[in-house]
Design a protein around this motif. Structure first.
Motif: not given
Length: 325
Positions: A188-196
């Protein structure tokens, strides 16, 4: 059978297949975005597909092979030229040798998928463009139309399998071959959040801990391709310690990274870890394809409870990192 029309246009050198489904647009899109679902219908029933790479982003690539009843393999690849989620994607679609390299003796086609909402659900329109009339006729003689119809006939069951789709959040490991395993988890989270969350050492120390009772005293990240990284963990009670080191060999922020990995103090070949982040309904599909030196090493690592440890870490990533972002 979901297919409603098939149109072969010999003047424009195209074949267009339209199919309708009684599911929301996002559900149909995710069936193509998630390799676990895609490989359940991409190949005909007697030639099931296995995707060893699936980067659904412009400039990305997919590698797959289909396995026949006698164990023989037929390889293919996609090169994504455009992606507009959840409305369309375009690829160069070609044949591949057993090692995954393109088979230049066979034709390469352009394939475009368009997805749209309908009053009863959603519709896909697949248009394949051929370079010459001879190429179109060659592939039709090889059974391309029949194979596509047979493959898409399985998509209804995949889309209707809402139970396994909804349960797909937990980390799961799927054996792809003697040397490859794909670990997948919807976060649960955006691609950018998971990447960061993978790029900030202080964040990594908070979630990449595996089972409770461990700390991460060393977290040296690789910032650029060619850089090395080093992770070390320590058991708070026993003082036991172990770690991994490796090199960042590919990075396409925020969708894909590839690293080598070797256990500190252990000799011999390590692994190659290919991580891909894909937006899906409900969050981000994190998929890691791990390539081991041999089947024995693969089985030994899986037997350590690797999947359970990764699930604990990813659950912590959701609850402790993304929830406060």
């Amino acid at each position: 059978m979901p297919i409603t029309t098939i149109d072969k246009d010999l003047e424009s050198l195209t074949m267009t297949i339209v199919a309708d489904f009684p599911v929301p647009l996002a559900r149909l899109w995710d069936a193509y975005a998630d390799p676990r679902q895609l490989e359940r219908f991409w190949g005909p029933p007697e030639w099931p597909a296995t995707f060893t790479r699936h980067d659904m982003v412009a400039g990305g690539r997919s590698n797959y092979y289909m396995t026949g009843p006698d164990g023989s393999r037929a390889g293919g690849f996609w090169e994504f030229t455009a992606v507009d989620a959840p409305h369309s994607f375009e690829v160069l679609d070609g044949f591949a040798h057993e090692d995954g390299t393109p088979n230049t003796d066979m034709p390469t086609m352009r394939m475009r998928y368009a997805f749209e909402e309908t009053p009863s659900g959603s519709r896909s329109t697949m248009t394949t463009s051929f370079n010459t009339l001879e190429q179109l006729e060659q592939l039709l003689e090889m059974g391309m139309e029949e194979g596509t119809v047979s493959a898409m006939g399985q998509l209804d069951a995949v889309l209707a399998d809402l139970a396994s789709f909804a349960a797909g959040r937990a980390t799961e490991a799927q054996i792809l071959s003697d040397t490859q395993v794909r670990v997948s988890r919807v976060i649960r989270g955006t691609v950018r959040q998971v990447w960061d969350a993978h790029q900030d050492a202080e964040l990594v120390k908070r979630w990449l801990l595996g089972p409770d009772g461990w700390t991460m005293p060393v977290c040296n990240l690789a910032d650029a391709v060619g850089d090395t990284y080093r992770y070390e963990w320590e058991n708070a009670e026993s003082g036991e310690r172990f770690g991994f080191t490796g090199e960042l060999v590919e990075s396409e922020a925020p969708y894909r990274s590839v690293t080598t990995e070797n256990m500190i103090g252990m000799e011999g070949p390590g692994t190659l870890n290919e991580m891909t982040l894909t937006p899906v309904e409900g969050g981000t599909l994190l998929a890691i394809v791990v390539t081991y030196p041999d089947a024995a090493t693969r089985d030994m690592v899986l037997a350590t409870g690797m999947t359970d440890g990764m699930e604990t870490s990813y659950a912590r990533l959701e609850s402790e990192v993304l929830a406060s972002a």
